[in-house]
Enzyme design. Structure first.
Site, PDB file in Angstrom:
ATOM      1  N   GLN A  63       0.835  -1.208   0.000  1.00  0.00           N
ATOM      2  CA  GLN A  63       0.000   0.000   0.000  1.00  0.00           C
ATOM      3  C   GLN A  63       0.865   1.252   0.000  1.00  0.00           C
ATOM      4  O   GLN A  63       1.837   1.354   0.756  1.00  0.00           O
ATOM      5  CB  GLN A  63      -0.929   0.024   1.232  1.00  0.00           C
ATOM      6  CG  GLN A  63      -1.914   1.191   1.189  1.00  0.00           C
ATOM      7  CD  GLN A  63      -2.933   1.166   2.318  1.00  0.00           C
ATOM      8  OE1 GLN A  63      -2.777   0.456   3.306  1.00  0.00           O
ATOM      9  NE2 GLN A  63      -3.973   1.968   2.182  1.00  0.00           N
TER      10      GLN A  63
ATOM     11  N   HIS B  72      -8.813   1.897  -1.364  1.00  0.00           N
ATOM     12  CA  HIS B  72      -9.107   1.824  -2.800  1.00  0.00           C
ATOM     13  C   HIS B  72      -8.973   0.401  -3.292  1.00  0.00           C
ATOM     14  O   HIS B  72      -8.236  -0.412  -2.717  1.00  0.00           O
ATOM     15  CB  HIS B  72      -8.167   2.747  -3.594  1.00  0.00           C
ATOM     16  CG  HIS B  72      -6.731   2.509  -3.320  1.00  0.00           C
ATOM     17  ND1 HIS B  72      -6.104   2.975  -2.189  1.00  0.00           N
ATOM     18  CD2 HIS B  72      -5.775   1.830  -4.008  1.00  0.00           C
ATOM     19  CE1 HIS B  72      -4.834   2.607  -2.203  1.00  0.00           C
ATOM     20  NE2 HIS B  72      -4.613   1.897  -3.288  1.00  0.00           N
TER      21      HIS B  72
HETATM   22  P1  AMP Z   1      -1.607   1.256  -3.418  1.00  0.00           P
HETATM   23  O1  AMP Z   1      -0.133   1.065  -3.565  1.00  0.00           O
HETATM   24  O2  AMP Z   1      -2.396  -0.010  -3.355  1.00  0.00           O
HETATM   25  O3  AMP Z   1      -1.875   2.177  -2.255  1.00  0.00           O
HETATM   26  O4  AMP Z   1      -2.112   1.928  -4.742  1.00  0.00           O
HETATM   27  C1  AMP Z   1      -1.987   3.275  -5.023  1.00  0.00           C
HETATM   28  C2  AMP Z   1      -2.128   3.402  -6.502  1.00  0.00           C
HETATM   29  O5  AMP Z   1      -2.337   4.755  -6.796  1.00  0.00           O
HETATM   30  C3  AMP Z   1      -0.921   2.934  -7.295  1.00  0.00           C
HETATM   31  O6  AMP Z   1      -1.298   1.930  -8.214  1.00  0.00           O
HETATM   32  C4  AMP Z   1      -0.441   4.204  -8.009  1.00  0.00           C
HETATM   33  O7  AMP Z   1       0.028   3.934  -9.300  1.00  0.00           O
HETATM   34  C5  AMP Z   1      -1.696   5.037  -8.029  1.00  0.00           C
HETATM   35  N1  AMP Z   1      -1.534   6.480  -8.074  1.00  0.00           N
HETATM   36  C6  AMP Z   1      -0.653   7.237  -7.406  1.00  0.00           C
HETATM   37  N2  AMP Z   1      -0.868   8.550  -7.647  1.00  0.00           N
HETATM   38  C7  AMP Z   1      -1.930   8.608  -8.509  1.00  0.00           C
HETATM   39  C8  AMP Z   1      -2.638   9.674  -9.146  1.00  0.00           C
HETATM   40  N3  AMP Z   1      -2.310  10.963  -8.960  1.00  0.00           N
HETATM   41  N4  AMP Z   1      -3.669   9.358  -9.957  1.00  0.00           N
HETATM   42  C9  AMP Z   1      -4.009   8.071 -10.181  1.00  0.00           C
HETATM   43  N5  AMP Z   1      -3.380   7.029  -9.598  1.00  0.00           N
HETATM   44  C10 AMP Z   1      -2.355   7.281  -8.773  1.00  0.00           C
END
Ligand code: AMP
Length: 145
Positions: free
Chosen positions: A101, A107
């Site tokens: 995470q 999410h």
């Molecule tokens: P997690 O690591 O499960 O918390 O997932 C966070 C996700 O958010 C990752 O897959 C990132 O690539 C994505 N992410 C980070 N910043 C953004 C952003 N500004 N818009 C869309 N996705 C993002």
């Protein structure tokens, strides 16, 4: 450690909800929002969030907002299937840094998978072209039922 903590309203997804950061929106209703992941692990990688629940992870989520965000996850996963026709769809969700995470606003990842194509790196691959993300968002949104 990172399973516990205080919700930070300055996290990137909260900024997207408030319109302080751009996103390629796929779907939005009163409670939930789906948008393209900017570091996709596969083409068509979508994220689904609740807009107002301040849960950092699944363990903290209340029942009603959880139902709303899961309904939207299913709705968008069906639209991803219709739009992109993948071989399979992974729905993923991480709780705590050791699990992967990186953003502490609950999410769900919807990731189209193709037979024989390895999953891209998590949250650390190349940033996608915003025009491509907008086009994918449009194609998926057109299949929302
Ligand atoms: P997690 O690591 O499960 O918390 O997932 C966070 C996700 O958010 C990752 O897959 C990132 O690539 C994505 N992410 C980070 N910043 C953004 C952003 N500004 N818009 C869309 N996705 C993002």
């Amino acid at each position: 450690m990172s399973l516990d903590g205080t919700y930070d309203p300055a996290n990137i997804f909260a900024k997207i909800v408030r319109g302080e950061m751009p996103s390629a929106k796929v779907y939005e209703d009163a409670d939930t929002l789906a948008f393209m992941d900017v570091f996709p692990q596969a083409p068509g990688h979508v994220l689904v969030i609740h807009k107002s629940a301040t849960a950092r992870n699944l363990l903290e989520m209340e029942d009603a907002p959880l139902q709303a965000v899961m309904r939207t996850t299913q709705k968008v996963a069906r639209a991803v299937r219709a739009a992109l026709k993948p071989d399979a769809i992974a729905v993923m969700q991480f709780n705590g840094a050791a699990s992967g995470q990186t953003v502490y606003h609950l999410h769900f990842h919807i990731i189209p998978r193709q037979e024989g194509v390895p999953l891209g790196r998590h949250a650390s691959g190349g940033m996608a072209d915003p025009k491509v993300l907008a086009e994918q968002a449009r194609a998926i949104a057109a299949e929302i039922r």
